[in-house]
Design a protein around this motif. Structure first.
Motif, PDB file in Angstrom:
ATOM      1  N   LEU A  39       0.784  -1.421   0.003  1.00  0.00           N
ATOM      2  CA  LEU A  39       0.218  -0.299  -0.100  1.00  0.00           C
ATOM      3  C   LEU A  39       0.473   1.493   0.013  1.00  0.00           C
ATOM      4  O   LEU A  39       2.027   1.179   0.397  1.00  0.00           O
ATOM      5  N   THR A  40       0.100   2.559  -0.521  1.00  0.00           N
ATOM      6  CA  THR A  40       1.006   3.883  -0.537  1.00  0.00           C
ATOM      7  C   THR A  40       1.299   4.142   0.949  1.00  0.00           C
ATOM      8  O   THR A  40       2.204   5.081   1.096  1.00  0.00           O
ATOM      9  N   GLU A  41       0.408   3.935   1.883  1.00  0.00           N
ATOM     10  CA  GLU A  41       0.553   3.851   3.493  1.00  0.00           C
ATOM     11  C   GLU A  41       2.222   3.042   3.706  1.00  0.00           C
ATOM     12  O   GLU A  41       2.753   4.115   4.942  1.00  0.00           O
ATOM     13  N   GLU A  42       2.054   2.046   3.448  1.00  0.00           N
ATOM     14  CA  GLU A  42       3.464   1.206   4.068  1.00  0.00           C
ATOM     15  C   GLU A  42       4.895   2.297   2.790  1.00  0.00           C
ATOM     16  O   GLU A  42       5.329   2.340   4.008  1.00  0.00           O
ATOM     17  N   ALA A  43       4.524   2.703   2.505  1.00  0.00           N
ATOM     18  CA  ALA A  43       5.393   3.190   1.556  1.00  0.00           C
ATOM     19  C   ALA A  43       5.874   5.169   2.121  1.00  0.00           C
ATOM     20  O   ALA A  43       6.917   4.974   2.659  1.00  0.00           O
ATOM     21  N   ALA A  44       4.515   5.489   2.588  1.00  0.00           N
ATOM     22  CA  ALA A  44       5.127   6.353   3.087  1.00  0.00           C
ATOM     23  C   ALA A  44       5.175   6.456   4.793  1.00  0.00           C
ATOM     24  O   ALA A  44       5.864   7.013   4.806  1.00  0.00           O
ATOM     25  N   ALA A  45       4.851   5.522   5.476  1.00  0.00           N
ATOM     26  CA  ALA A  45       5.672   5.029   6.312  1.00  0.00           C
ATOM     27  C   ALA A  45       6.860   4.794   6.758  1.00  0.00           C
ATOM     28  O   ALA A  45       7.274   5.456   7.399  1.00  0.00           O
ATOM     29  N   GLU A  46       7.676   4.259   5.811  1.00  0.00           N
ATOM     30  CA  GLU A  46       8.935   3.598   5.807  1.00  0.00           C
ATOM     31  C   GLU A  46       9.801   4.632   5.397  1.00  0.00           C
ATOM     32  O   GLU A  46      10.888   5.471   5.673  1.00  0.00           O
ATOM     33  N   LEU A  47       9.509   6.091   4.639  1.00  0.00           N
ATOM     34  CA  LEU A  47      10.133   6.608   3.638  1.00  0.00           C
ATOM     35  C   LEU A  47       9.838   7.813   4.563  1.00  0.00           C
ATOM     36  O   LEU A  47      10.657   9.225   4.168  1.00  0.00           O
ATOM     37  N   ARG A  67      11.075  -6.657 -16.988  1.00  0.00           N
ATOM     38  CA  ARG A  67       9.880  -7.072 -17.383  1.00  0.00           C
ATOM     39  C   ARG A  67       9.136  -5.885 -17.980  1.00  0.00           C
ATOM     40  O   ARG A  67       8.222  -6.542 -18.794  1.00  0.00           O
ATOM     41  N   GLY A  68       9.742  -4.876 -18.747  1.00  0.00           N
ATOM     42  CA  GLY A  68       9.215  -3.651 -19.961  1.00  0.00           C
ATOM     43  C   GLY A  68       9.140  -2.353 -19.192  1.00  0.00           C
ATOM     44  O   GLY A  68       9.312  -2.649 -18.292  1.00  0.00           O
ATOM     45  N   THR A  69       8.110  -1.931 -19.970  1.00  0.00           N
ATOM     46  CA  THR A  69       8.174  -0.517 -19.231  1.00  0.00           C
ATOM     47  C   THR A  69       7.104  -1.027 -17.806  1.00  0.00           C
ATOM     48  O   THR A  69       5.471  -0.742 -19.270  1.00  0.00           O
ATOM     49  N   LEU A  70       7.084  -0.075 -16.687  1.00  0.00           N
ATOM     50  CA  LEU A  70       5.849   0.034 -16.338  1.00  0.00           C
ATOM     51  C   LEU A  70       5.416   1.037 -15.270  1.00  0.00           C
ATOM     52  O   LEU A  70       6.510   1.452 -15.255  1.00  0.00           O
ATOM     53  N   PRO A  71       4.019   1.316 -15.314  1.00  0.00           N
ATOM     54  CA  PRO A  71       3.921   2.690 -14.358  1.00  0.00           C
ATOM     55  C   PRO A  71       4.462   2.014 -13.068  1.00  0.00           C
ATOM     56  O   PRO A  71       4.153   0.760 -12.379  1.00  0.00           O
ATOM     57  N   LEU A  72       4.854   2.718 -12.059  1.00  0.00           N
ATOM     58  CA  LEU A  72       5.047   2.895 -11.193  1.00  0.00           C
ATOM     59  C   LEU A  72       3.747   2.295  -9.813  1.00  0.00           C
ATOM     60  O   LEU A  72       4.119   1.697  -9.135  1.00  0.00           O
ATOM     61  N   ARG A  73       2.604   2.783 -10.018  1.00  0.00           N
ATOM     62  CA  ARG A  73       1.280   2.317  -9.544  1.00  0.00           C
ATOM     63  C   ARG A  73       1.001   0.562 -10.017  1.00  0.00           C
ATOM     64  O   ARG A  73       0.963   0.356  -9.106  1.00  0.00           O
ATOM     65  N   ALA A  74       1.529   0.291 -10.332  1.00  0.00           N
ATOM     66  CA  ALA A  74       1.513  -1.788 -10.814  1.00  0.00           C
ATOM     67  C   ALA A  74       2.231  -2.148  -9.713  1.00  0.00           C
ATOM     68  O   ALA A  74       2.182  -3.168  -9.437  1.00  0.00           O
ATOM     69  N   PHE A  75       3.774  -1.607  -9.416  1.00  0.00           N
ATOM     70  CA  PHE A  75       4.152  -1.928  -7.515  1.00  0.00           C
ATOM     71  C   PHE A  75       3.059  -2.248  -6.867  1.00  0.00           C
ATOM     72  O   PHE A  75       3.544  -2.813  -5.856  1.00  0.00           O
ATOM     73  N   PHE A  76       2.002  -1.784  -6.102  1.00  0.00           N
ATOM     74  CA  PHE A  76       1.491  -1.599  -5.438  1.00  0.00           C
ATOM     75  C   PHE A  76       0.282  -2.512  -5.615  1.00  0.00           C
ATOM     76  O   PHE A  76      -0.900  -2.165  -7.020  1.00  0.00           O
TER      77      PHE A  76
END
Length: 152
Positions: A39-47, A67-76
């Motif tokens: 979740l973006t909340e996890e990234a926000a807390a860690e960063l 795996r090619g060019t991916l939107p960063l949102r694909a990681f969430f």
């Protein structure tokens, strides 16, 4: 003043991309089925940032991966079962599993949604038949009848 804002935005983007690569290494090497719930909340807390800052930093941004060019949102991806945290499979991983099961079927004898459920359960992914049907529709895979008719 605009230069300082731009540098800060770039630094946030770089921090966030690094976080995503560290936490989704399996996704990058093994594919969508290895995508962990994140979740973006996890990234926000860690960063040490606000979730909305992370969200804005990711907007319309892509990253070049093996795996090619991916939107960063694909990681969430959210966990399929609320509260299962990082231990449960992500929804995207389950959708990819349905696609993989159908791709591996015998074209002359397509699997029904119930058969796909049984195969997914054998791999440790317990889902309802209706959920499998929804994922199959999302992947634009016809029903077993439609696949059988197409193969004939």
């Amino acid at each position: 003043m605009a230069g300082a804002c731009g540098r800060r935005r770039q630094a946030t983007l770089l921090l966030t991309a690094g976080f995503l690569v560290r936490h989704q290494t399996d996704f990058l090497t093994a594919g969508p089925e290895a995508l962990r719930p994140l979740l973006t909340e996890e990234a926000a807390a860690e960063l040490g940032l606000h979730p909305s800052t992370i969200s804005r930093a990711l907007a319309y941004r892509t990253i070049q991966t093996p795996r090619g060019t991916l939107p960063l949102r694909a990681f969430f991806s959210r966990a399929f079962t609320p509260g299962s945290g990082a231990d449960g499979p992500s929804r995207d991983a389950l959708i990819a599993l349905v696609g993989r099961i159908v791709a591996a079927e015998d074209a002359a004898r397509p699997l029904s949604d119930a058969d796909i459920v049984r195969r997914a359960e054998a791999e440790g992914a317990r889902r309802a038949r209706r959920t499998v049907a929804k994922y199959r529709d999302m992947l634009e895979i016809p029903s077993s009848y439609g696949r059988r008719k197409r193969a004939a």
